[in-house]
Enzyme design. Structure first.
Site, PDB file in Angstrom:
ATOM      1  N   MET A  13       0.834  -1.210   0.000  1.00  0.00           N
ATOM      2  CA  MET A  13       0.000   0.000   0.000  1.00  0.00           C
ATOM      3  C   MET A  13       0.870   1.262   0.000  1.00  0.00           C
ATOM      4  O   MET A  13       0.613   2.199  -0.752  1.00  0.00           O
ATOM      5  CB  MET A  13      -0.938   0.017   1.219  1.00  0.00           C
ATOM      6  CG  MET A  13      -2.084  -0.958   1.162  1.00  0.00           C
ATOM      7  SD  MET A  13      -3.309  -0.538  -0.111  1.00  0.00           S
ATOM      8  CE  MET A  13      -4.115   0.903   0.613  1.00  0.00           C
ATOM      9  N   ASN A  32      11.743   3.212   4.606  1.00  0.00           N
ATOM     10  CA  ASN A  32      11.204   1.958   5.115  1.00  0.00           C
ATOM     11  C   ASN A  32      12.181   1.430   6.163  1.00  0.00           C
ATOM     12  O   ASN A  32      13.373   1.709   6.095  1.00  0.00           O
ATOM     13  CB  ASN A  32      11.060   0.944   3.969  1.00  0.00           C
ATOM     14  CG  ASN A  32      10.251  -0.256   4.405  1.00  0.00           C
ATOM     15  OD1 ASN A  32       9.061  -0.155   4.660  1.00  0.00           O
ATOM     16  ND2 ASN A  32      10.910  -1.400   4.521  1.00  0.00           N
ATOM     17  N   ALA A  76      -1.567  -1.227  10.987  1.00  0.00           N
ATOM     18  CA  ALA A  76      -2.167  -0.595  12.170  1.00  0.00           C
ATOM     19  C   ALA A  76      -1.899  -1.443  13.401  1.00  0.00           C
ATOM     20  O   ALA A  76      -1.893  -2.658  13.338  1.00  0.00           O
ATOM     21  CB  ALA A  76      -3.664  -0.422  11.964  1.00  0.00           C
ATOM     22  N   SER A 128      -9.041   3.827   0.943  1.00  0.00           N
ATOM     23  CA  SER A 128      -9.648   2.585   0.474  1.00  0.00           C
ATOM     24  C   SER A 128      -9.393   2.350  -0.998  1.00  0.00           C
ATOM     25  O   SER A 128      -9.235   3.282  -1.773  1.00  0.00           O
ATOM     26  CB  SER A 128     -11.155   2.587   0.709  1.00  0.00           C
ATOM     27  OG  SER A 128     -11.709   1.387   0.198  1.00  0.00           O
ATOM     28  N   GLY A 129      -9.381   1.070  -1.334  1.00  0.00           N
ATOM     29  CA  GLY A 129      -9.237   0.699  -2.741  1.00  0.00           C
ATOM     30  C   GLY A 129      -8.165  -0.335  -2.964  1.00  0.00           C
ATOM     31  O   GLY A 129      -7.864  -0.698  -4.092  1.00  0.00           O
ATOM     32  N   LYS A 182     -13.875   5.633   7.589  1.00  0.00           N
ATOM     33  CA  LYS A 182     -13.274   4.473   6.910  1.00  0.00           C
ATOM     34  C   LYS A 182     -13.735   3.171   7.571  1.00  0.00           C
ATOM     35  O   LYS A 182     -13.994   2.171   6.906  1.00  0.00           O
ATOM     36  CB  LYS A 182     -11.742   4.570   6.928  1.00  0.00           C
ATOM     37  CG  LYS A 182     -11.035   3.335   6.355  1.00  0.00           C
ATOM     38  CD  LYS A 182     -11.462   3.061   4.917  1.00  0.00           C
ATOM     39  CE  LYS A 182     -10.600   2.082   4.148  1.00  0.00           C
ATOM     40  NZ  LYS A 182     -10.281   0.808   4.706  1.00  0.00           N
ATOM     41  N   HIS A 185     -17.140   2.473   6.397  1.00  0.00           N
ATOM     42  CA  HIS A 185     -16.979   1.985   5.018  1.00  0.00           C
ATOM     43  C   HIS A 185     -16.686   0.483   5.033  1.00  0.00           C
ATOM     44  O   HIS A 185     -17.292  -0.299   4.300  1.00  0.00           O
ATOM     45  CB  HIS A 185     -15.851   2.746   4.314  1.00  0.00           C
ATOM     46  CG  HIS A 185     -15.339   2.074   3.069  1.00  0.00           C
ATOM     47  ND1 HIS A 185     -14.492   0.979   3.106  1.00  0.00           N
ATOM     48  CD2 HIS A 185     -15.562   2.314   1.751  1.00  0.00           C
ATOM     49  CE1 HIS A 185     -14.234   0.582   1.869  1.00  0.00           C
ATOM     50  NE2 HIS A 185     -14.865   1.380   1.033  1.00  0.00           N
ATOM     51  N   ASN A 186     -15.750   0.087   5.872  1.00  0.00           N
ATOM     52  CA  ASN A 186     -15.391  -1.333   5.927  1.00  0.00           C
ATOM     53  C   ASN A 186     -16.539  -2.189   6.451  1.00  0.00           C
ATOM     54  O   ASN A 186     -16.764  -3.294   5.970  1.00  0.00           O
ATOM     55  CB  ASN A 186     -14.149  -1.533   6.801  1.00  0.00           C
ATOM     56  CG  ASN A 186     -12.872  -1.183   6.058  1.00  0.00           C
ATOM     57  OD1 ASN A 186     -12.892  -0.398   5.113  1.00  0.00           O
ATOM     58  ND2 ASN A 186     -11.767  -1.750   6.470  1.00  0.00           N
ATOM     59  N   GLU A 189     -18.751  -2.642   3.726  1.00  0.00           N
ATOM     60  CA  GLU A 189     -18.086  -3.609   2.831  1.00  0.00           C
ATOM     61  C   GLU A 189     -18.396  -5.043   3.288  1.00  0.00           C
ATOM     62  O   GLU A 189     -18.723  -5.918   2.476  1.00  0.00           O
ATOM     63  CB  GLU A 189     -16.584  -3.317   2.855  1.00  0.00           C
ATOM     64  CG  GLU A 189     -15.664  -4.319   2.199  1.00  0.00           C
ATOM     65  CD  GLU A 189     -14.184  -3.956   2.471  1.00  0.00           C
ATOM     66  OE1 GLU A 189     -13.780  -2.824   2.167  1.00  0.00           O
ATOM     67  OE2 GLU A 189     -13.430  -4.813   2.987  1.00  0.00           O
ATOM     68  N   ARG A 443     -40.069  -4.427  32.610  1.00  0.00           N
ATOM     69  CA  ARG A 443     -38.999  -3.772  33.368  1.00  0.00           C
ATOM     70  C   ARG A 443     -39.563  -3.091  34.611  1.00  0.00           C
ATOM     71  O   ARG A 443     -38.955  -3.093  35.677  1.00  0.00           O
ATOM     72  CB  ARG A 443     -38.273  -2.735  32.492  1.00  0.00           C
ATOM     73  CG  ARG A 443     -37.487  -3.339  31.336  1.00  0.00           C
ATOM     74  CD  ARG A 443     -36.862  -2.257  30.458  1.00  0.00           C
ATOM     75  NE  ARG A 443     -35.825  -1.512  31.146  1.00  0.00           N
ATOM     76  CZ  ARG A 443     -35.882  -0.227  31.444  1.00  0.00           C
ATOM     77  NH1 ARG A 443     -36.947   0.484  31.081  1.00  0.00           N
ATOM     78  NH2 ARG A 443     -34.905   0.366  32.092  1.00  0.00           N
TER      79      ARG A 443
HETATM   80  C1  6PG Z   1     -10.249  -1.129   1.580  1.00  0.00           C
HETATM   81  C2  6PG Z   1     -10.386  -2.386   2.379  1.00  0.00           C
HETATM   82  C3  6PG Z   1      -9.154  -2.680   3.166  1.00  0.00           C
HETATM   83  C4  6PG Z   1      -9.019  -4.075   3.762  1.00  0.00           C
HETATM   84  C5  6PG Z   1     -10.310  -4.795   4.028  1.00  0.00           C
HETATM   85  C6  6PG Z   1     -10.100  -6.213   4.511  1.00  0.00           C
HETATM   86  O1  6PG Z   1     -11.078  -0.267   1.826  1.00  0.00           O
HETATM   87  O2  6PG Z   1      -9.380  -1.015   0.735  1.00  0.00           O
HETATM   88  O3  6PG Z   1     -11.449  -2.239   3.230  1.00  0.00           O
HETATM   89  O4  6PG Z   1      -9.065  -1.718   4.179  1.00  0.00           O
HETATM   90  O5  6PG Z   1      -8.309  -4.860   2.855  1.00  0.00           O
HETATM   91  O6  6PG Z   1     -11.014  -4.079   4.943  1.00  0.00           O
HETATM   92  O7  6PG Z   1     -10.693  -6.358   5.747  1.00  0.00           O
HETATM   93  P1  6PG Z   1     -10.895  -7.744   6.458  1.00  0.00           P
HETATM   94  O8  6PG Z   1      -9.575  -8.462   6.408  1.00  0.00           O
HETATM   95  O9  6PG Z   1     -11.287  -7.404   7.852  1.00  0.00           O
HETATM   96  O10 6PG Z   1     -11.948  -8.463   5.684  1.00  0.00           O
END
Ligand code: 6PG
Length: 473
Positions: A13, A32, A76, A128-129, A182, A185-186, A189, A443
């Site tokens: 990345m 690096n 991370a 992302s991507g 983000k 987003h995940n 996903e 309750r």
């Molecule tokens: C992105 C992806 C990236 C990651 C996936 C995999 O937006 O490019 O989301 O961040 O490769 O989230 O996540 P898992 O391993 O938890 O399925």
């Protein structure tokens, strides 16, 4: 000459992001931990632009123009703190440390506060991507100060994906906002993939269709309202044949879904915020269920209904509709979570802008996001995406199919937690009266927790153990 921006951490990345920057004409400082990777980057891709390699962090920082802009692209976790600290020690007030990894937004909030104390800008940004996006244009979700956006924004917009000429990068909000967005987003996903997987599974079981035939179905779906990157690559994965055995690829892959944690974080945060993100939660739990082979082996002999394999082809269109309706629900929930976090953390998120930057570059990119953006354009204060006339109409059109799909799945014993829970959410949300009133009564009965009345202000308690009369609490 001094570099415009730097990247430290040159795994796939980081390397691709550095190349993307260089290709756009920026002089890129690169570093690096093991120098060989830096050398390799310069050797292989040096011709693409200007790279300024450094062997250690001090030289890396020294090679940057002021105010310095350094992007960290390391895995991370705990290691990130160490790199941030080292960088911060070498930097001066006004400089910017950008974390492009999938950090937890609470860590980002903590780090941003700590660096702010030292006069530095800390920018936690979602990128992302995947590898492809990093190189050719990702969706970029930066948090942090307005000043840092002024200095970084033009560069980030330059290297981001564009849809209709609009960059898929925007200043999301302060501190952890970028990493939060983000994370959601995940989570989305995860739910998109779960709904796709359920569609494939149900059609395969109910129709006795082959993966290759289903690849064709997904390819057709991709021409319509479901058009998206994930639907497109589903067709490619389903038609893949294993070279060694000649079997469909999906039949030789171990059926245990792994995860690195962002989906789980999304659900944990949603629990804290009190937002029902059932679509994402079911996706995370479905992965967890798949990952317990010992329980699955022990349960393999449990009885289910006879699998028919005899459903009619009409099911295909029904499943398409169920997938679309469930997807609308999952996104509605994810956007609710962003709205709730925005309030909780004072981020002032603009939800329509989030839909805009997800239209391209990222994993969940889809035509669909244009419709979400339009919904928030029409009403910034939209209480739920389901209330937008376009989505309300779409779900209404889909609901007969959706109910048939869930019914069929239940009848033939194919698990569709994504479809079913999305439908339950829809039915719950649109309900005039919910049985939560009974929960409140219970309750109050066992714990004197009190309740409110539909016809009067204030809290009340009924004296359940004595004469059952009601008193203001
Ligand atoms: C992105 C992806 C990236 C990651 C996936 C995999 O937006 O490019 O989301 O961040 O490769 O989230 O996540 P898992 O391993 O938890 O399925």
């Amino acid at each position: 000459d001094l570099a415009d921006i730097g990247v430290t951490g040159l795994a796939t990345m980081g390397r691709n992001l550095a190349r993307n920057l260089a290709r756009h004409g920026y002089a890129v400082a690169v570093h690096n931990r093991s120098h060989s990777r830096t050398q390799q980057l310069v050797r292989e891709f040096g011709g693409e632009g200007t790279f300024v390699p450094s062997e250690d962090l001090a030289a890396f920082v020294a090679s940057l123009k002021r105010p310095r802009r350094a992007i960290i692209m390391v895995k991370a976790g705990a290691g990130t703190d160490a790199v941030i600290d080292q960088l911060a020690d070498l930097m001066e007030p006004g400089d910017m440390v950008v974390d492009g990894g999938n950090a937890h937004f609470e860590d980002t909030r903590r780090r941003e506060a700590a660096l702010r104390e030292r006069g530095l800008h800390f920018v936690g940004t979602g990128i992302s991507g995947g590898e492809e996006g990093a190189l050719n244009g990702p969706s970029i979700m930066p948090g942090g100060s307005k000043e840092s956006w002024e200095a970084l924004g033009p560069i980030l917009q330059d290297i981001s994906a564009k849809v209709d000429g609009v960059p898929c990068a925007v200043h999301v909000g302060p501190d952890g906002a970028g990493h939060f967005v983000k994370m959601v987003h995940n989570g989305i996903e995860y739910s998109d993939m779960q709904l796709i997987a359920e569609s494939y599974d149900l059609l395969r079981q109910a129709l006795g269709a082959s993966p290759a035939e289903l690849a064709q179905v997904f390819r057709e779906w991709n021409q319509g309202e479901l058009n998206s990157y994930l639907i497109e690559i589903t067709a490619e994965v389903l038609e893949q044949v294993d070279a060694e055995t000649g079997k469909p690829f999906v039949d030789v892959v171990v059926d245990q879904a792994e995860q690195k944690g962002t989906g789980r974080w999304t659900v944990q945060s949603a629990l804290d915020l009190g937002v029902p993100v059932t679509g994402i939660a079911e996706a995370v739990f479905a992965r967890a269920l798949s990952g317990h082979p010992e329980q699955r082996a022990a349960a393999a002999s449990l009885e289910g209904p006879a699998l028919s394999g005899t459903e009619g082809r009409e099911l295909i269109e029904d499943v398409r509709q169920a997938l679309y309706a469930s997807k609308i629900v999952a996104y509605a929930q994810g956007f609710d979570q962003m709205a709730a976090a925005s309030k909780e953390y004072g981020w002032d998120l603009e939800l329509g802008a989030m839909a805009t930057i997800w239209r391209g570059g990222c994993i969940i990119r889809a035509k669909f996001l244009d419709r979400i953006r339009a919904a928030y354009d029409a009403n910034r204060e939209l209480p739920t995406l389901l209330a937008d006339p376009t989505f309300a109409g779409a779900v209404n059109l889909a609901q007969d199919s959706w109910r048939r799909v869930v019914t069929t799945a239940v009848r033939i014993g194919v698990p569709t937690p994504g479809f079913s829970s999305a439908l339950a959410y829809y039915d719950g949300l649109r309900r005039d009266r919910l049985p939560a009133s009974l929960v409140q009564g219970l309750r109050d009965y066992f714990g004197a927790h009190t309740y409110h009345r539909v016809d009067k202000e204030g809290a009340f308690h009924t004296d359940w153990s004595a004469d059952r009369t009601e008193h203001p609490a």
